[in-house]
Design an enzyme around this catalytic site. Structure first.
Site, PDB file in Angstrom:
ATOM      1  N   HIS A  94      -4.035  -5.060  -0.144  1.00  0.00           N
ATOM      2  CA  HIS A  94      -3.675  -5.554   1.182  1.00  0.00           C
ATOM      3  C   HIS A  94      -3.737  -7.069   1.227  1.00  0.00           C
ATOM      4  CE1 HIS A  94      -3.462  -1.780   3.500  1.00  0.00           C
ATOM      5  NE2 HIS A  94      -4.265  -1.336   2.541  1.00  0.00           N
TER       6      HIS A  94
ATOM      7  N   CYS B 116       0.822  -1.214   0.000  1.00  0.00           N
ATOM      8  CA  CYS B 116       0.000   0.000   0.000  1.00  0.00           C
ATOM      9  C   CYS B 116       0.858   1.267   0.000  1.00  0.00           C
ATOM     10  CB  CYS B 116      -0.983  -0.029   1.162  1.00  0.00           C
ATOM     11  SG  CYS B 116      -2.351   1.107   0.900  1.00  0.00           S
TER      12      CYS B 116
ATOM     13  N   GLU C 186      -3.065  -8.901   3.550  1.00  0.00           N
ATOM     14  CA  GLU C 186      -3.513  -9.367   4.858  1.00  0.00           C
ATOM     15  C   GLU C 186      -5.031  -9.280   5.029  1.00  0.00           C
ATOM     16  OE1 GLU C 186      -2.169  -6.566   4.173  1.00  0.00           O
ATOM     17  OE2 GLU C 186      -3.095  -4.948   5.304  1.00  0.00           O
TER      18      GLU C 186
END
Ligand SMILES: Nc1ncnc2c1ncn2[C@@H]1O[C@H](COP(=O)(O)OP(=O)(O)O)[C@@H](O)[C@H]1O
Ligand SMILES: Nc1ncnc2c1ncn2[C@@H]1O[C@H](COP(=O)(O)OP(=O)(O)O)[C@@H](O)[C@H]1O
Ligand SMILES: [Mg+2]
Ligand SMILES: [Mg+2]
Lengths: 1112, 366
Positions: free
Chosen positions: B336, B252, B338
């Site tokens: 992202h 990011c 995650e």
């Protein structure tokens, strides 16, 4: 679009057959989408579906449309004839899957080199076989309810020890969940297991950990050939586990999962779809989540599109079945554009900025023997979906969409106590929850008693709280803030009116004065992130309107709302045909409906789609926004027809038969006058306001009489009454206190032949499209009887009368569009039973029999064309014999009697086509799942009126080599006529009696005409036994004769298959588009409707009139 | 209490105030994620922003211990259609309203969030001013215009942890040692790495090369974070050093900084990508993944040096979602991996990174 499996040029699509509970209209939607998508991609599409009421069987959609039984023999014939490259079995429900598996077992796919698209045979089997499925799931690391297959009560108890009560018991291989149940105590457990073992033909039950009260979720997943998978929609059931998802109120998106919980569920869904091995397409995976521990288990997976995927498609705007068809051809998700945004690909997950709520609709009142309690077995016959910005708005819209007389959370006034209503989930449970809140029960208490997720109960409490605020005001006091607030929360005008003691009209007027109207939001798959080029809309009270009506000429079509018995898929087919007709006339079609299962609510069907309730309030708001040039009511069944008068009063240009004519036809007294003035015979009739009047009237017109309440919601409650004491009973039981609504009585015409006529009218003249003869005598609802086209058994004289009367009625009503009339023929005289100035249930059937698209032609008449403009043949001659046969849901309703009467109870229908009556009838039986026997033993038991006519039937059966079985009286009678017949005991005469022998499988067919009330018990047991064994049980002598014709046909010839296109010489049309409907000739330039436009919406001034000048 | 949101272009949106705070200004962005409001609000990348949730019901399952992406909310405020007053989840410790109040956030419910979203879509993300002084709209609009823009604020310095946090010495993880440069890192990134056995030290954004090297890292992670990457030009030398010397995973904002460090240009997106449903194509394998995203800026692919190869693009608008650098061992992702909130299928990126560090493998498919 990019590469795909080039070798696939022709695809066989299997439909799902007749509408039954659990497999309904949603498969017409998925099938239609698949057919269109495959065709647009250049495939030749071959379709097999026995259900003529579907839009998918419209012969302009597929290249070859076989309305044939979904039976391996017939489908194999189709395959041999058409040699398709591939078959798509995943859009036709379980029926299509089972069929594909059966054909696999016969080696048909391999023999003809046809490949299965979507899911392999092993994947299809794995999802079905509970044991194999569990093993595969465990291997994939999924948790499942603990359970075991057991063959004795002792074994079941041992299995139970592993997890304890409550337990769910499901017998193996019973249809429709017969014998399944839940047990909360050991005693109950032993009883249900024992019962289940008895019910199972293989003497085996699955004993499973009862997840009663757990939360239930469904994920709709798609996967492509590159193993890319997406979740289209997560659906949360408001009702807990233990209530079938089909019977649950469901909500999209899921409301009460944390992101972690949701993502884990999503990961698991992908593991499931991969473990089962679904290669491409949509799958539905059901999960249960423990409300406290949050343990999550997999309940079931369907490796195909399903009822829920239809719902998910409508709730998100993502067309699952269409995409599934393209994925099956080898496209990848990212190669397919998102239909709605056009700019982004289909490889994403829709995100919602609204809430969609589905509420099922039941018809328990038609099966009074079954208690209306919801369980693991699905019993709803239809559903409505509503969309709102909040759950509260959506659920209130949903309640009024159901058309069961609710305007929202109306008070629950049933007698009986609230406690048991809370504990025992029934069709009215939302109302029960609201009532409990009104009476001061806490959310926690209600959640505890119902196992409904507290979040939903809180939402309902907000509604109930607002209710009391509203009720404390008067209309003038409500103006402004509170009224807007109520509208935002989804309160209907009618509900507000009821709360403050005003009329709906007054509330509407107040809104108008305040300028309080809904705006329309687009369902865009992306919560507004991208622009939507598809006008798929719903109303809501927000600030920004996205409807963007066009300036084209446009017509609004109202659909039929939720499916219920008596108002089925036929009407949806008509509404869709109308939309297609408008399209080919260059007129913009705007559809409005609230049923997520249907083709009409596919945004592809019309130019613009409004997904909103079909109440006057909601329709007026759409009309206000769209200002259509006309509104079509006559294709949606009774639902929109009821709006004719108020819409006309509001100045809305209704196309077709006028509201007054509709009233003339619907009001039985006015209609009686009309018939008399036209010199058309009509059964003696009258209306009674009091019990005394009713008895007097019955005596005057003579028993038997047909009784019908003038106003009963959700069911007609018509019955035939043979004597005064029965009438007294009926009045006591079924005519409610207060008697606001009178009772209608008609002389019942015994042994009359019923005839259904469908005609097109243009206000001046009438054209008869088809005269169907019913197999069963009048007295059995036309929707429940088998009917034949052409009507072979009607004397020419009677036909002349029927034609003449139809003409008179059509002209007198100045009907425009479709007119349906039912006659009863008795002693060569035609009596009129009723006239329906709207599309009837049989329009799709007749259209397919005569090869002319009646609803489309009628649409042209509504637009102002004349009959002579349509270039119609004088009187169409069906080129084959066509049989329409109903199917019934009795299996789902334990204790329900299968004997037919004047109240309709069938859920769907099939069509049989053959060179003659017998062959067509035999095929219809096969399609309806009735097994006509070729040999064996037939049991006969008929009532006294039928006895004289029995010997003919018996002799025919003997001549065909059947053995006969009858109880003593009937047997003696037959022997007197020299017909050999074995005597069998009645139930009370000792064993083995007739029911024992049926159960033992010794009887191949039952012919049992009801004897009346005396021997009720025996007969019921006999019919129930037949139902259980799945053998043909015929309840009329006419039916028996037809069955004999059918048996002769099966024996004599091979029943061949033939597509509609060949039968009617219809050439192929361009993919999807029907630019060339038959009978299309010069259309009128001066269509009168164009000059008919009145200023819309009284009270609405400049805006509408200027618009109209601009628009037309 | 009534409240309004005034946008810099003069549009006003009304609603009811959730929190106690009566006034604040911030950039207004919308998120289309349907779950995970707690993760969003506690994600430091949302620092200085008002988040409009397009999903109408927010707060349904309350606030959960351990679901935060940091130990406090960072978003300046939330704008909702319908706040759930009473959460329904056995693990909920607090209502969203309670959370908003406790942390003094601005909050507004009962807002026509769709109208607001469509407005932002048409006119781009813009500054807004939230106030409960609803009488003076003009003043509110004027206030909105005075809100400092992203480009004028060094948001990272406000969110980065003040001191190094190290799990390295005590960690018994035997995996490769990782130094995470915290520009406002989501705790899920750390968690994913620790879960894979990596000893991890988190250093403040301004950490020096010496500080980094003293930890003897096997690999570097450039974290996500708030704001305009071009406000962080002073950090580029350190970043360049990291990229040159160590295998690096950039996420990011970290990805944008890596791009800048390699000489690429940054473009501002009209209204950014904020949600859990963004399709990203891996150009090497052709596979599309649904990803979680939250960014207003993107790396301009054409400006990347020749040795850098774009590996991922957004299927929605074609912007760069990932690149690798041939000479260096740099894996850089705009989305992202995650999730949190959002899908898990890109988690494999952490596996691949850890594997690459352990085995010393080169740039492979992630
Ligand atoms: N172990 C169980 N405990 C409680 N309810 C169950 C259990 N398994 C299934 N059900 C309920 O029965 C319904 C039907 O079961 P399912 O396996 O989905 O069969 P179907 O093929 O009819 O969809 C489910 O929707 C769920 O509500
Ligand atoms: N007078 C009558 N004599 C015999 N049968 C009748 C008579 N009236 C109605 N029926 C039977 O009842 C059925 C339903 O009645 P109908 O008036 O058509 O109601 P619906 O509006 O439900 O179609 C008919 O199809 C017919 O079989
Ligand atoms: Mg199920
Ligand atoms: Mg009728």
């Amino acid at each position: 679009m990019a590469p795909r499996r080039e070798e696939i040029r022709s695809v066989l699509v299997l439909g799902s057959g007749p509408i039954v509970i659990g497999q309904a209209c949603e498969f017409d939607y998925s099938g239609t989408q698949a057919v269109k998508a495959l065709r647009q991609d250049g495939c030749r599409v071959i379709l097999v579906n026995s259900n003529p009421a579907t839009i998918m069987t419209d012969p302009t959609l597929a290249d070859a449309t076989y309305v044939e039984p979904l039976d391996p023999d017939f489908v194999e014939q189709v395959i041999a004839r058409e040699r398709p490259d591939a078959c798509l079995p995943t859009v036709g429900g379980q029926t299509a899957i089972n069929l594909a598996l059966a054909l696999h077992d016969r080696g048909v796919w391999q023999h003809h080199g046809v490949r299965l698209l979507g899911a392999s045979e092993s994947a299809l089997r794995l999802a079905e076989d509970r044991l194999a499925f569990q093993q595969a799931m465990r291997a994939a690391g999924c948790d499942l309810p603990r359970g075991a297959l057991c063959r004795s009560v002792e074994e079941a108890e041992r299995a139970l020890a592993e997890f304890g009560l409550p337990a769910v018991i499901r017998p193996s291989f019973t249809l429709g969940g017969t014998g399944s149940g839940t047990a909360g105590s050991m005693e109950e457990f032993r009883r249900v297991v024992a019962g289940g073992l008895r019910a199972s033909p293989v003497h085996e039950v699955l004993v499973e950990e009862g997840l009663i009260g757990w939360k239930e979720y469904e994920l709709e997943v798609m996967r492509d050939c590159a193993d890319q998978a997406v979740v289209i929609c997560a659906i949360e059931n408001l009702d807990p586990m233990g209530i079938h998802t089909g019977d649950s109120i469901t909500v999209a998106p899921a409301m009460t999962l944390t992101d972690r919980e949701y993502q884990e569920m999503r990961d698991e869904a992908f593991r499931v779809i991969r473990a089962v091995g679904v290669e491409t397409g949509g799958s539905n995976i059901q999960f249960a989540v423990h409300p406290a521990t949050r343990r999550r288990v997999v309940i079931e997976m369907n490796p195909r599109v399903s009822r829920s995927s239809a719902l998910a498609s409508k709730a998100t705007g993502f067309p699952i079945a269409k995409i599934a068809a393209l994925l099956a051809l080898g496209y990848r998700l990212d190669e397919i554009p998102n239909d709605i945004t056009k700019k982004t690909p289909a490889s994403f997950e829709p995100t919602l900025d609204y809430v969609a709520v589905k509420i099922p609709r039941w018809n328990f009142e038609k099966f009074p023997e079954t208690r209306p309690v919801l369980s693991t077995e699905m019993r709803s016959v239809g559903e409505a979906m509503a969309i709102g910005r909040t759950f509260r708005e959506a659920v209130q819209k949903g309640l009024r969409s159901l058309e069961v007389g609710l305007s929202g959370f109306d008070p629950w006034e049933r007698r009986g106590d609230l406690d048991s209503a809370l504990a025992e989930p029934g069709p009215e449970r939302l109302l029960v929850v609201a009532e409990a809140l009104r009476r001061g029960l806490s959310v926690e208490t209600i959640a505890h008693r119902t196992s409904i997720e507290p979040w939903f109960i809180h939402q309902i409490r907000m509604i109930v709280d607002l209710e009391s605020q509203i009720a404390a005001r008067t209309l003038p006091e409500m103006q402004g803030e509170l009224l807007l607030h109520a509208k935002r929360e989804g309160f209907s005008d009618a509900r507000i009116a009821a709360l403050i003691g005003a009329t709906e009209e007054e509330v509407r007027r107040t809104r108008g004065v305040l300028g309080l109207h809904p705006v329309f939001h687009r369902i865009d798959t992306c919560a507004g992130e991208f622009e939507s080029s598809t006008p798929y809309l719903y109303s809501t009270y927000e600030t920004h309107d996205e409807a963007a009506p066009t300036s084209r000429r446009r017509v609004l079509i109202l659909g039929g709302g939720p499916i219920r018995i008596g108002q089925g898929i036929e009407f949806d087919a008509c509404a869709c045909e109308a939309a297609m007709a408008l399209r080919s006339e260059g007129i913009e079609s705007i559809l409005m409906n609230c049923n997520p299962e249907t083709v009409s609510t596919d945004y592809d069907t019309s130019d613009r789609l409004y997904f909103d309730p079909l109440t006057l309030e909601d329709v007026l708001e759409v009309v206000r926004r769209e200002l259509p040039d006309g509104v079509i009511l006559q294709f949606g069944g009774q639902t929109p027809l009821k709006l004719a008068r108020p819409l006309e009063d509001a100045g809305v240009p209704v196309l077709g038969t006028s509201a007054d004519s509709i009233d003339l036809a619907e009001d039985r007294l006015r209609f009686g006058e009309l018939a008399r003035s036209l010199e058309i015979p009509i059964p003696d009739h009258g209306v009674a306001a009091t019990p005394e009047e009713a008895v007097g009237l019955a005596q005057r017109i003579g028993f038997p009489v047909i009784v019908r309440p003038s106003y009963v919601l959700g069911g007609q409650r018509m019955i035939c009454i043979h004597d005064e004491s029965a009438l007294q009973d009926y009045i006591r039981q079924s005519w409610p206190e207060g008697r606001e609504h009178p009772l209608f009585l008609d002389r019942f015409l015994e042994g009359a032949t019923e005839v259904d006529v469908d005609a097109l009218c243009d206000g001046a003249s009438v054209w008869i499209a088809g005269i169907q003869e019913h197999v069963e005598a009048a007295g059995i609802h036309s929707g429940d009887s088998t009917s034949a086209l052409p009507a072979g058994g009607i004397p020419e004289g009677a036909l002349r009368q029927i034609r003449e009367y139809t003409l008179r009625i059509g002209t007198a009503l100045r009907a425009v569009g479709i007119l349906n009339i039912q006659f009863a023929l008795k002693d060569e005289r035609a009596y009129i039973l009723e006239a329906n100035p709207r599309a009837s249930r049989t329009i799709p059937f007749v259209s397919k029999a005569i090869g002319l698209p009646l609803a489309r032609l009628a649409t042209r008449l509504l637009l102002g064309d004349r009959l002579e403009d349509l270039g119609l043949p004088a009187e169409p001659r069906p080129p084959r014999s066509f049989i329409k046969m109903p199917v019934f849901p009795f299996r789902r309703f334990p204790g329900a009697d299968s004997v037919l009467g004047p109240e309709m109870r069938s859920t769907g229908e099939v069509m049989g086509i053959g060179p003659g009556f017998g062959a067509a009838f035999a095929k219809a039986c096969l399609a309806a799942g009735i097994h006509l026997p070729l040999e064996g033993c037939v049991f006969l038991s008929v009532n006294n009126e039928d006895k004289p006519r029995l010997s003919e039937v018996a002799a025919s059966l003997r001549a065909l080599g059947f053995r006969l079985l009858a109880t003593r009286g009937t047997a003696e009678r037959l022997r007197e006529s020299g017909i050999a017949c074995e005597v069998v005991f009645k139930v009370n005469e000792g064993s083995p009696h007739i029911v024992d022998r049926i159960r033992a499988g010794e009887v191949a067919m039952v012919i049992n005409t009801p004897l009346g009330r005396a021997s009720f018990f025996d007969e019921r047991a006999i019919r129930a036994g037949a139902l259980e064994r799945g053998i043909a049980c015929i309840t009329t002598l006419e039916g028996a004769r037809a069955a004999i014709d059918g048996i002769r046909a099966i024996r004599g010839t091979i029943l061949a298959v033939e597509p509609l296109q060949e039968i009617h010489g219809i050439g192929p049309s361009a993919a999807g588009e029907d630019e060339n409907p038959p009978g299309k000739k010069g259309r009128r330039a001066d269509r009168p409707w164009m000059g008919r436009i009145r200023p819309l919406m009284r009270g609405e001034t400049s805006r509408s009139s200027t618009r109209h000048q601009g628009g037309t | 209490m009534q409240a309004l949101l005034a946008l810099e272009d003069g549009r006003i949106f009304h609603g009811r105030s959730i929190g106690d705070h009566s006034e604040a200004g911030a950039e207004v962005v919308f998120s289309t994620a349907m779950t995970g409001y707690q993760e969003v609000l506690t994600d430091p990348s949302y620092h200085g922003q008002f988040v409009v949730f397009t999903s109408p019901h927010i707060g349904n399952y309350g606030i959960h211990l351990g679901h935060g992406e940091s130990d406090r909310p960072w978003a300046a405020g939330v704008i909702l259609r319908d706040l759930a007053e009473i959460p329904s989840h056995p693990d909920s410790v607090e209502s969203l309203r309670g959370f908003i109040r406790r942390h003094g956030l601005c909050g507004m419910t009962n807002v026509d969030t769709r109208a607001l979203t469509l407005h932002l879509r048409e006119h781009g993300a813009m500054r807004g001013f939230f106030t409960t002084q609803i009488e003076d709209r003009e003043a509110a609009v004027a206030m909105a215009r005075q809100v400092p823009s992203m480009a004028e604020r060094n948001l990272v310095s406000e969110v980065t942890s003040g001191r190094p946090r190290s799990g390295m010495p005590s960690s018994n993880g035997r995996g490769p040692r990782i130094v995470l440069l915290d520009f406002g890192a989501k705790s899920s990134i750390e968690k994913e790495l620790r879960r894979r056995g990596c000893p991890l030290a988190s250093l403040p954004a301004g950490a020096s090369v010496e500080e980094i090297e003293s930890l003897r890292p096997d690999g570097i992670v450039l974290s996500n974070g708030p704001g305009d990457p071009e406000t962080l030009l002073p950090l580029l030398d350190t970043i360049r050093h990291c990229i040159d010397r160590h295998p690096t995973l950039a996420i990011c904002l970290g990805h944008q900084l890596a791009g800048l460090a390699l000489g690429a240009r940054i473009v501002k997106l009209r209204f950014g990508h904020h949600g859990s449903n963004h399709p990203v194509k891996d150009l090497r394998t052709g596979i599309v993944r649904v990803t979680a995203q939250n960014h207003n800026y993107a790396v301009d692919g054409d400006s990347l040096p020749a040795e850098a190869a774009v590996t991922h693009t957004s299927l929605n608008d074609g912007t760069v979602e990932g690149f690798v650098h041939g000479g260096r061992r740099l894996w850089s992702y705009q989305f992202h991996p995650e999730g949190a909130p959002g899908p898990h299928e890109a988690l494999a990126i952490f596996d691949d990174f850890v594997l690459a560090l352990a085995g010393g493998a080169g740039i492979g498919p992630a």
